[in-house]
Design an enzyme around this catalytic site. Structure first.
Site, mmCIF file in Angstrom:
data_model
loop_
_atom_site.group_PDB
_atom_site.id
_atom_site.type_symbol
_atom_site.label_atom_id
_atom_site.label_comp_id
_atom_site.label_asym_id
_atom_site.label_seq_id
_atom_site.Cartn_x
_atom_site.Cartn_y
_atom_site.Cartn_z
ATOM 1 N N HIS A 1 4.011 -10.272 2.662
ATOM 2 C CA HIS A 1 3.256 -11.267 3.589
ATOM 3 C C HIS A 1 2.201 -12.085 2.517
ATOM 4 O O HIS A 1 1.563 -12.775 3.091
ATOM 5 C CB HIS A 1 2.205 -10.391 4.438
ATOM 6 C CG HIS A 1 1.271 -9.581 3.946
ATOM 7 N ND1 HIS A 1 -0.112 -9.958 4.011
ATOM 8 C CD2 HIS A 1 1.245 -8.423 3.681
ATOM 9 C CE1 HIS A 1 -1.007 -9.016 3.606
ATOM 10 N NE2 HIS A 1 0.053 -7.956 3.410
ATOM 11 N N THR B 1 15.183 3.977 10.539
ATOM 12 C CA THR B 1 16.013 2.716 10.748
ATOM 13 C C THR B 1 15.315 1.554 9.869
ATOM 14 O O THR B 1 14.132 1.427 10.171
ATOM 15 C CB THR B 1 16.259 2.522 12.296
ATOM 16 O OG1 THR B 1 16.892 3.415 12.697
ATOM 17 C CG2 THR B 1 17.073 1.287 12.305
ATOM 18 N N GLN C 1 -0.082 -10.006 -6.363
ATOM 19 C CA GLN C 1 -0.488 -11.250 -6.267
ATOM 20 C C GLN C 1 0.123 -12.059 -7.313
ATOM 21 O O GLN C 1 -0.071 -13.255 -7.547
ATOM 22 C CB GLN C 1 -2.056 -11.399 -6.608
ATOM 23 C CG GLN C 1 -2.931 -10.714 -5.312
ATOM 24 C CD GLN C 1 -2.864 -11.475 -4.059
ATOM 25 O OE1 GLN C 1 -2.655 -12.680 -4.060
ATOM 26 N NE2 GLN C 1 -3.445 -10.658 -3.091
ATOM 27 N N THR D 1 0.789 -1.111 0.177
ATOM 28 C CA THR D 1 0.049 0.177 0.041
ATOM 29 C C THR D 1 1.028 1.292 -0.025
ATOM 30 O O THR D 1 0.699 2.217 -0.885
ATOM 31 C CB THR D 1 -0.928 0.093 1.428
ATOM 32 O OG1 THR D 1 -1.714 -1.081 1.054
ATOM 33 C CG2 THR D 1 -1.787 1.399 1.342
ATOM 34 N N ASN E 1 -6.677 -9.607 -7.357
ATOM 35 C CA ASN E 1 -6.561 -10.325 -6.007
ATOM 36 C C ASN E 1 -7.848 -11.154 -5.718
ATOM 37 O O ASN E 1 -7.916 -11.946 -4.846
ATOM 38 C CB ASN E 1 -6.375 -9.419 -4.774
ATOM 39 C CG ASN E 1 -7.132 -8.128 -4.924
ATOM 40 O OD1 ASN E 1 -7.206 -7.498 -5.906
ATOM 41 N ND2 ASN E 1 -7.662 -7.907 -4.075
ATOM 42 N N CYS F 1 -9.184 -6.706 2.512
ATOM 43 C CA CYS F 1 -9.465 -5.291 2.696
ATOM 44 C C CYS F 1 -10.575 -4.807 2.580
ATOM 45 O O CYS F 1 -10.877 -3.875 3.375
ATOM 46 C CB CYS F 1 -8.060 -4.454 1.617
ATOM 47 S SG CYS F 1 -6.817 -5.158 1.875
ATOM 48 N N SER G 1 4.499 -6.973 -1.960
ATOM 49 C CA SER G 1 4.283 -7.089 -0.479
ATOM 50 C C SER G 1 5.056 -8.552 -0.037
ATOM 51 O O SER G 1 4.711 -9.503 -0.664
ATOM 52 C CB SER G 1 2.863 -7.030 -0.158
ATOM 53 O OG SER G 1 2.719 -7.107 1.069
HETATM 54 N N1 PLP Z 1 -2.670 -4.913 -4.043
HETATM 55 C C1 PLP Z 1 -3.023 -6.118 -3.932
HETATM 56 C C2 PLP Z 1 -3.402 -6.761 -5.202
HETATM 57 C C3 PLP Z 1 -3.625 -6.863 -2.876
HETATM 58 O O1 PLP Z 1 -4.132 -7.875 -2.770
HETATM 59 C C4 PLP Z 1 -2.955 -6.222 -1.476
HETATM 60 C C5 PLP Z 1 -3.167 -6.776 -0.093
HETATM 61 O O2 PLP Z 1 -4.397 -7.333 0.001
HETATM 62 C C6 PLP Z 1 -2.370 -5.120 -1.435
HETATM 63 C C7 PLP Z 1 -2.099 -4.319 -2.851
HETATM 64 C C8 PLP Z 1 -1.832 -4.331 -0.400
HETATM 65 O O3 PLP Z 1 -0.747 -5.162 0.366
HETATM 66 P P1 PLP Z 1 -0.193 -4.419 1.743
HETATM 67 O O4 PLP Z 1 -1.138 -5.378 2.604
HETATM 68 O O5 PLP Z 1 1.248 -5.165 1.724
HETATM 69 O O6 PLP Z 1 -0.444 -3.082 1.713
#
Ligand code: PLP
Length: 387
Positions: free
Chosen positions: A203, A239, A181, A72, A151, A328, A201
């Site tokens: 995670h 940092t 993704q 994000t 996603n 989200c 990302s």
């Molecule tokens: N873009 C997509 C396609 C995502 O699936 C996600 C997470 O749900 C994000 C952006 C946002 O990632 P982050 O959680 O690292 O901000």
């Protein structure tokens, strides 16, 4: 009860190797990379190795990899910088109709600042139409942004072709790709393709939450996001999250090494899940690309006469975790999925759609159990909804 986690597009379990590497950084190699002593030097070395390894996966120069706190942040940074730096050349920004909220909300903010946001048309599977991009890309267009893998549906966008078209028709137009993704699973070569910014990302690939990266094409003079100690080449002071970054690189290396074997396995699981459900239950439909065409690790299904949230919680009683819409968007339930709306689904159909997403810890048994549970749950829920 066994836990069956089929929500890997929302987030993933951190791999054992990534967790161990992070533990080492947190308790052993905990120095500040900016410190001049040996502990600082050791942390700096690990940071450099992580950057080099992630850069190698994208086949880009290490100086173009900027670590951030999440995708994000990466997307906000890229889009806001691109719009501001190009505002004297034009006002138009193009995006696909199925962007993630990180992009949509940033674009809404930019619209308030006077930029014009237009969407690129897609076919009935969600794949953008290159002729629509070509038609809408005019002298006023300064930026195009698109996700590489949707996603919610797993639809794969033709990023290399889009980049080629943009650079041919409007060479100074900037191109940002949300590869959240896709990274770690599909080939991504931003520099070779002509992509200017790329957000990733940790995670989503069995790395930790709170770590992301932004690829910034060489030669783009990105403005600092935060001022302070001058870390990340002066672009993002503060940092560094050394444990997160090393965990990210560890998880990514593992996934890159195993993806040749993993992806065909996940594709087979996806097919098995959909075939098993469709054979057992009437009125279930795939939203978006066909099972073969979409990313092998995401599938979106519509169960007529079953509300997604009820289905989600019923599966939870069996220890099975899935998602209705993107994770989200559950923070804004009043906003119906633009991705599914762009496929022509009405509000009721969107409300009957759920996402299953797989990862490296998914097993064939998980798929069999899920089909078995759905065979029990769905007829029961339909009976109640018919009353
Ligand atoms: N873009 C997509 C396609 C995502 O699936 C996600 C997470 O749900 C994000 C952006 C946002 O990632 P982050 O959680 O690292 O901000």
């Amino acid at each position: 009860m066994k836990e069956i986690y089929l929500d890997n597009a929302a987030t993933t379990r951190v791999s054992d190797a990534a967790a161990a590497a992070m533990q080492e950084m947190l308790t052993g190699c905990y120095g500040n990379p900016s410190s001049l002593h040996a502990k600082g030097y050791e942390a700096e070395k690990r940071l450099k190795e992580a950057r080099q390894s992630l850069a190698d996966m994208l086949r880009v120069d290490k100086s173009t990899v900027l670590f951030t706190s999440c995708a994000t942040e990466s997307t906000n940074t890229a889009l806001r910088y691109a719009a501001r730096s190009m505002r004297h050349q034009g006002r138009k920004i193009l995006c696909s109709k199925g962007e993630h909220s990180a992009t949509l909300e940033t674009l809404a903010y930019l619209a308030n600042e006077g930029f014009e946001i237009e969407t690129i048309d897609n076919d009935s599977t969600g794949r953008i139409l290159l002729e629509s991009l070509a038609e809408k890309l005019d002298s006023n267009t300064i930026l195009v942004t698109c996700l590489m893998v949707n996603n919610e549906t797993g639809c794969i966008q033709p990023i290399a072709e889009m980049a080629k078209l943009i650079k041919e028709k409007k060479p100074d137009c900037l191109f940002h790709v949300d590869a959240v993704q896709a990274f770690g699973k599909l080939p991504i070569y931003p520099s070779e393709w002509g992509v200017d910014f790329l957000s990733v990302s940790a995670h989503k690939i069995n790395g930790p939450k709170g770590t992301g990266l932004l690829y910034v094409r060489k030669g783009l003079a990105l403005k600092p996001l935060m001022f302070g100690g001058g870390q990340e080449s002066g672009l993002r002071s503060g940092t560094e999250n050394t444990a997160g970054i090393v965990g990210f690189a560890t998880a990514a290396s593992e996934l890159y090494a195993m993806r040749g074997e993993l992806l065909p396995k996940l594709a087979a699981y996806k097919k098995k899940l959909v075939d098993g459900i469709v054979e057992a239950l009437p009125d279930v439909f795939v939203n978006g690309p066909s099972v073969e065409d979409g990313a092998p690790y995401i599938v979106n299904l519509r169960f007529d006469n079953v509300r997604s949230e009820v289905l989600l919680h019923s599966l939870e009683d069996y220890g099975i975790y899935i998602s209705s819409g993107s994770a989200c968007s559950s923070n804004k339930p009043q906003e119906k999925s633009p991705t599914l709306a762009s496929l022509g689904l009405n509000a009721k159909q969107i409300d009957q759609s759920v996402r299953f997403s797989f990862g490296r810890y998914t097993t064939e048994e998980d798929i069999d159990e899920t089909v078995r549970a759905l065979k029990q749950i769905v007829p029961m829920l339909r009976k109640f909804s018919a009353r």
